[in-house]
Design a protein around this motif. Structure first.
Motif, PDB file in Angstrom:
ATOM      1  N   PRO A  34       0.806  -1.227   0.000  1.00  0.00           N
ATOM      2  CA  PRO A  34       0.000   0.000   0.000  1.00  0.00           C
ATOM      3  C   PRO A  34       0.839   1.277   0.000  1.00  0.00           C
ATOM      4  O   PRO A  34       0.371   2.329  -0.434  1.00  0.00           O
ATOM      5  N   TYR A  35       2.086   1.172   0.485  1.00  0.00           N
ATOM      6  CA  TYR A  35       2.951   2.353   0.538  1.00  0.00           C
ATOM      7  C   TYR A  35       3.596   2.681  -0.805  1.00  0.00           C
ATOM      8  O   TYR A  35       3.988   3.822  -1.053  1.00  0.00           O
ATOM      9  N   LEU A  92       4.058   6.548  -1.891  1.00  0.00           N
ATOM     10  CA  LEU A  92       5.383   7.171  -1.847  1.00  0.00           C
ATOM     11  C   LEU A  92       5.804   7.658  -3.239  1.00  0.00           C
ATOM     12  O   LEU A  92       6.426   8.716  -3.363  1.00  0.00           O
ATOM     13  N   LYS A  93       5.460   6.906  -4.255  1.00  0.00           N
ATOM     14  CA  LYS A  93       5.798   7.330  -5.622  1.00  0.00           C
ATOM     15  C   LYS A  93       5.089   8.638  -5.979  1.00  0.00           C
ATOM     16  O   LYS A  93       5.698   9.544  -6.566  1.00  0.00           O
ATOM     17  N   SER A 142       6.621  11.551  -4.059  1.00  0.00           N
ATOM     18  CA  SER A 142       7.945  11.927  -4.571  1.00  0.00           C
ATOM     19  C   SER A 142       7.870  12.680  -5.889  1.00  0.00           C
ATOM     20  O   SER A 142       8.833  13.346  -6.289  1.00  0.00           O
ATOM     21  N   ALA A 143       6.719  12.617  -6.571  1.00  0.00           N
ATOM     22  CA  ALA A 143       6.559  13.360  -7.823  1.00  0.00           C
ATOM     23  C   ALA A 143       6.429  14.856  -7.561  1.00  0.00           C
ATOM     24  O   ALA A 143       6.695  15.673  -8.444  1.00  0.00           O
ATOM     25  N   LYS A 144       6.042  15.201  -6.325  1.00  0.00           N
ATOM     26  CA  LYS A 144       5.827  16.605  -5.976  1.00  0.00           C
ATOM     27  C   LYS A 144       6.811  17.115  -4.924  1.00  0.00           C
ATOM     28  O   LYS A 144       6.857  18.308  -4.646  1.00  0.00           O
ATOM     29  N   LEU A 176      14.205  -3.913   1.598  1.00  0.00           N
ATOM     30  CA  LEU A 176      12.957  -4.461   1.082  1.00  0.00           C
ATOM     31  C   LEU A 176      12.107  -3.345   0.457  1.00  0.00           C
ATOM     32  O   LEU A 176      11.518  -3.521  -0.607  1.00  0.00           O
ATOM     33  N   LEU A 177      12.091  -2.183   1.119  1.00  0.00           N
ATOM     34  CA  LEU A 177      11.329  -1.049   0.584  1.00  0.00           C
ATOM     35  C   LEU A 177      11.943  -0.539  -0.715  1.00  0.00           C
ATOM     36  O   LEU A 177      11.218  -0.219  -1.667  1.00  0.00           O
ATOM     37  N   VAL A 178      13.271  -0.471  -0.772  1.00  0.00           N
ATOM     38  CA  VAL A 178      13.947  -0.048  -2.006  1.00  0.00           C
ATOM     39  C   VAL A 178      13.563  -0.980  -3.156  1.00  0.00           C
ATOM     40  O   VAL A 178      13.236  -0.535  -4.269  1.00  0.00           O
ATOM     41  N   GLY A 179      13.578  -2.271  -2.878  1.00  0.00           N
ATOM     42  CA  GLY A 179      13.210  -3.236  -3.914  1.00  0.00           C
ATOM     43  C   GLY A 179      11.771  -3.074  -4.360  1.00  0.00           C
ATOM     44  O   GLY A 179      11.453  -3.201  -5.551  1.00  0.00           O
ATOM     45  N   ALA A 180      10.895  -2.779  -3.411  1.00  0.00           N
ATOM     46  CA  ALA A 180       9.475  -2.608  -3.726  1.00  0.00           C
ATOM     47  C   ALA A 180       9.233  -1.355  -4.566  1.00  0.00           C
ATOM     48  O   ALA A 180       8.370  -1.341  -5.446  1.00  0.00           O
ATOM     49  N   LEU A 181      10.016  -0.309  -4.310  1.00  0.00           N
ATOM     50  CA  LEU A 181       9.844   0.960  -5.039  1.00  0.00           C
ATOM     51  C   LEU A 181      10.461   0.910  -6.429  1.00  0.00           C
ATOM     52  O   LEU A 181      10.148   1.753  -7.279  1.00  0.00           O
ATOM     53  N   GLY A 182      11.356  -0.039  -6.651  1.00  0.00           N
ATOM     54  CA  GLY A 182      11.954  -0.197  -7.967  1.00  0.00           C
ATOM     55  C   GLY A 182      12.732   1.025  -8.415  1.00  0.00           C
ATOM     56  O   GLY A 182      13.481   1.628  -7.647  1.00  0.00           O
TER      57      GLY A 182
END
Length: 234
Positions: A24-25, A29-30, A33-35, A79-85
């Motif tokens: 869900p994050y 987060l994406k 981070s766009a703004k 793990l979060l870095v991997g999820a965010l790609g």
């Protein structure tokens, strides 16, 4: 572009390996981070506490236990870095200077613990000062700062707004009571008091609340600011 530092509790992101709250994050987060220039400091949560408790049964010293905890925070962060790609800087940074350099990529910068004896909340508070953050957000399992532990004291008062000096008094008072878990540690609060960056303490279990807060400027939690003024819109 505004700069936001998030302190994301390990128990919020990973209540359990069998019931993660990472997916869900990702989209939230994406979009944030766009703004905004975004930094996320991830805690160790229950997993870190389990490892530390086990280490203590072997009579491990506290410095060793701290190092174990830091490893877990970095594992959660990885793990979060991997999820965010591709939206995240591809490495979990290990210092505030490295975080500053990584931010030049324009991607989400993720880190865990860095210093024995220092919580990830304190790491995030120092980072907020280093990057001159517009807002520092502490995402926890409670919906703000209370005068006492709301799980144990039904008469506990929730604060909507307060200064860092007032928060420090609350935290010191709570730490004097055995068995009480405070929302933030003293080092983190002192950093907030020093750098004068607005702090928002809010429930992080539902990441959509975070996005709604940043989009609308209407928050549900406790705002800690030098003059009590709402920093929104950023």
């Amino acid at each position: 572009m505004p700069t936001i530092v998030l302190s994301l509790g390990g128990s919020i992101l990973l209540p359990g390996i069998d019931r993660p709250n990472i997916k869900p994050y990702i989209s939230v987060l994406k979009r944030i981070s766009a703004k905004n220039r975004l930094f996320v400091v991830v805690g160790g949560g229950g997993t870190a506490r389990d490892y530390i408790s086990l280490a203590r049964t072997f009579n491990a010293d506290e410095a060793f236990s701290d190092e174990l905890g830091i490893m877990v925070t970095r594992l959660n962060a990885t793990l979060l870095v991997g999820a965010l790609g591709s939206s995240a800087y591809p490495k979990v940074v290990e210092s505030h200077n490295e975080a500053l350099c990584a931010a030049e990529s324009g991607k989400i910068v993720v880190m865990g613990g860095i210093t024995p004896g220092q919580t990830t909340d304190a790491v995030a508070a120092v980072l907020a000062e280093r990057v001159d953050a517009s807002l520092f957000i502490n995402l926890t399992a409670v919906d703000g700062i209370y005068s006492a532990d709301p799980k144990k004291d039904p008469a506990a008062k929730k604060y909507e707004k307060m200064t860092a000096a007032e928060l420090l008094k609350v935290v010191i008072g709570q730490q004097a009571v055995a068995g009480v878990n405070t929302v933030m540690d003293i080092v983190a609060v002192k950093m907030v008091e020093r750098c004068q960056i607005p702090l928002l303490v809010m429930d992080g279990r539902d990441p959509s609340l975070l996005e709604k807060t940043l989009d609308s400027g209407s928050y549900v939690g406790t705002l800690v600011s030098p003059d009590g003024e709402n920093p929104f819109p950023l």
